[in-house]
Design an enzyme around this catalytic site. Structure first.
Site, PDB file in Angstrom:
ATOM      1  N   GLU A 192      32.016  52.183  31.779  1.00  0.00           N
ATOM      2  CA  GLU A 192      32.947  51.256  31.127  1.00  0.00           C
ATOM      3  C   GLU A 192      32.263  50.505  29.985  1.00  0.00           C
ATOM      4  O   GLU A 192      32.819  50.351  28.890  1.00  0.00           O
ATOM      5  CB  GLU A 192      33.503  50.269  32.148  1.00  0.00           C
ATOM      6  CG  GLU A 192      34.492  49.265  31.575  1.00  0.00           C
ATOM      7  CD  GLU A 192      34.956  48.246  32.590  1.00  0.00           C
ATOM      8  OE1 GLU A 192      35.758  47.361  32.206  1.00  0.00           O
ATOM      9  OE2 GLU A 192      34.533  48.310  33.753  1.00  0.00           O
TER      10      GLU A 192
ATOM     11  N   GLU B  47      35.080  42.448  40.758  1.00  0.00           N
ATOM     12  CA  GLU B  47      36.419  42.889  40.346  1.00  0.00           C
ATOM     13  C   GLU B  47      36.634  44.352  40.723  1.00  0.00           C
ATOM     14  O   GLU B  47      37.719  44.753  41.151  1.00  0.00           O
ATOM     15  CB  GLU B  47      36.593  42.706  38.839  1.00  0.00           C
ATOM     16  CG  GLU B  47      37.930  43.209  38.319  1.00  0.00           C
ATOM     17  CD  GLU B  47      37.938  43.474  36.826  1.00  0.00           C
ATOM     18  OE1 GLU B  47      38.518  44.504  36.403  1.00  0.00           O
ATOM     19  OE2 GLU B  47      37.369  42.662  36.071  1.00  0.00           O
ATOM     20  N   HIS B  48      35.597  45.165  40.548  1.00  0.00           N
ATOM     21  CA  HIS B  48      35.689  46.579  40.905  1.00  0.00           C
ATOM     22  C   HIS B  48      35.592  46.788  42.414  1.00  0.00           C
ATOM     23  O   HIS B  48      36.368  47.546  43.002  1.00  0.00           O
ATOM     24  CB  HIS B  48      34.553  47.356  40.220  1.00  0.00           C
ATOM     25  CG  HIS B  48      34.771  47.599  38.766  1.00  0.00           C
ATOM     26  ND1 HIS B  48      34.924  48.862  38.230  1.00  0.00           N
ATOM     27  CD2 HIS B  48      34.841  46.746  37.718  1.00  0.00           C
ATOM     28  CE1 HIS B  48      35.091  48.776  36.915  1.00  0.00           C
ATOM     29  NE2 HIS B  48      35.033  47.497  36.581  1.00  0.00           N
TER      30      HIS B  48
END
Length: 419
Positions: A126, A49-50
């Site tokens: 995160e 996703e990143h």
């Protein structure tokens, strides 16, 4: 108007045209989530996703960011337990750019070694941020307590250990294994022309190097095995996680319904009445009448083979036993006595209003298309959904509340307690 097309390669494209809108939301969905990670690949879904935003064969990370900023658009991604989505919201005139950039990201991600190592640090930050939020911790621990050894119990974002340990080769293997034409679903809603979008998607995927075999078909939807899934605990679990906080966070609950269970509309009404708004039983009893919590609610989530149902409250540590007992009491009262007519009508009205108001957002419409294609295989119209909600009876709510209350029940606490 909703339309669906299957492109060569098995790519599915769904659109919902909303006349009069000058904006559009588009999403590229891949039917892979954290539950699908093989041993050695844990954390790869969130890593991707990143990394897909970190550059392609023809665009740098800055190029991707500038493309959307230059038109006032928004672009982001979301990883789930069973799917991943890369999405954008732009003016209708800028939709071709958004489709081109997102398809480029999906087909041609570089997964550069240096960028991967830089992003490894970002993801660890995160996770650390989430671990500093006790409300995040209690929900993660609740999923682990209820789901046990089931793959759905794994955190979506991975753990510090898996993120530190997963090598680039594993992330690359995960990408090549799951990011394919037959697993891709593109959805768009708002000011969109279906035929034009289909052409844009096909050209963008071919430019990205994907071979779109005319004879290929879409991959099957996720299997929904019957019975109790393997790996679930047979008894309720009690978990206490120590955090030096001023407030205790508590969740009581257990397994819920699958995402396609026919009773999901009954569960929605149950959830609305029990803890879905300011007039709900939990809010009125725990907060308004007793002043024991600022935040209290119930929640439910469904997956292919199981789900979660829980009741949450944040309170003073000294009051946690009293609050936990109240959460259970309100749940069991709903299971023992049918709701009154006014309460049922209020819960149904809340759901109906929320559904219709949500349809004014193109992002919600785009998401609805993606989940319908990947999860249920059917797309209910707004009127059909409203009809099913309005058909729910008090007896159905009571029966479902009783069934859920009879299942193994777990209690998770996060606060200044011993582990």
């Amino acid at each position: 108007m909703v339309r669906r097309s299957v492109l060569p390669g098995g790519v599915r494209v769904l659109t919902e045209q909303v006349p009069g809108l000058r904006s559009a939301s588009v999403g590229a969905w891949v039917g892979v989530g954290s539950r699908d990670e093989e041993t050695g690949h844990h954390g790869s879904t969130h890593f991707l996703e990143h990394l897909l935003f970190k550059g392609t064969a023809t665009r740098s990370a800055q190029d991707i960011a500038e493309a959307f900023d230059a038109v006032g658009g928004e672009a982001n991604a979301a990883t789930g337990k069973e799917h991943t989505c890369y999405y954008a919201r732009v003016l209708d005139a800028d939709l071709p750019m958004a489709v081109d950039v997102i398809c480029d990201m999906v087909t041609s991600a570089r997964l550069d070694v240096d960028e991967l190592e830089l992003e490894r640090g970002v993801i660890l930050e995160e996770l650390a941020m989430n671990d500093d939020d006790p409300s995040d911790v209690v929900h993660e621990q609740f999923a682990t307590a209820v789901l046990g050894q089931h793959p759905l119990a794994r955190p979506i974002g991975g753990t510090p250990a898996t993120i530190k340990g997963v090598p680039r080769q594993a992330v690359l293997e995960h990408y090549r294994m799951h990011y394919r034409p037959d697993t891709l679903v593109v959805t768009a809603a708002g000011g969109v022309d279906h035929d034009v979008l289909v052409d844009q998607v096909q050209r963008a995927l071919q430019t990205g190097g994907w071979a779109l075999d005319p004879g290929a078909r879409p991959s099957d939807r996720r299997a929904r095995p019957g019975g109790v899934p393997a790996g679930l605990p047979t008894d309720g679990v009690q978990v206490s996680v120590r955090r030096p906080t001023e407030q205790a966070n508590v969740i009581v609950g257990g397994t819920g319904l699958t995402a396609t269970d026919d009773r999901r509309f009954v569960l929605s009404v149950l959830n609305a009445a029990l803890g879905g708004g300011m007039s709900s039983r939990l809010f009125q009893e725990v907060r308004e009448r007793r002043g024991l919590a600022y935040s209290t609610y119930s929640f439910a989530s469904g997956h292919a083979d199981t789900g979660l149902f829980g009741l949450y409250a944040g309170c003073t540590p000294a009051k946690v036993d009293e609050v936990t007992a109240l959460l259970v009491l309100e749940w069991e009262k709903l299971a023992q006595e049918p709701m009154g007519g006014a309460e049922l009508a209020r819960a149904i009205g809340q759901l109906c209003g929320s559904l219709v108001l949500g349809m004014e957002d193109t992002g919600s419409r785009m998401t609805r298309l993606g989940k319908a294609e990947l999860v249920s295989g059917e797309l209910l119209s707004v009127d059909e959904s409203l009809e099913r909600i309005r058909a729910v009876t008090a007896a159905q709510v009571q029966d479902l509340a009783a069934e859920l209350a009879a299942r193994p029940r777990s209690v998770v606490l996060v606060g200044p307690f011993g582990d």
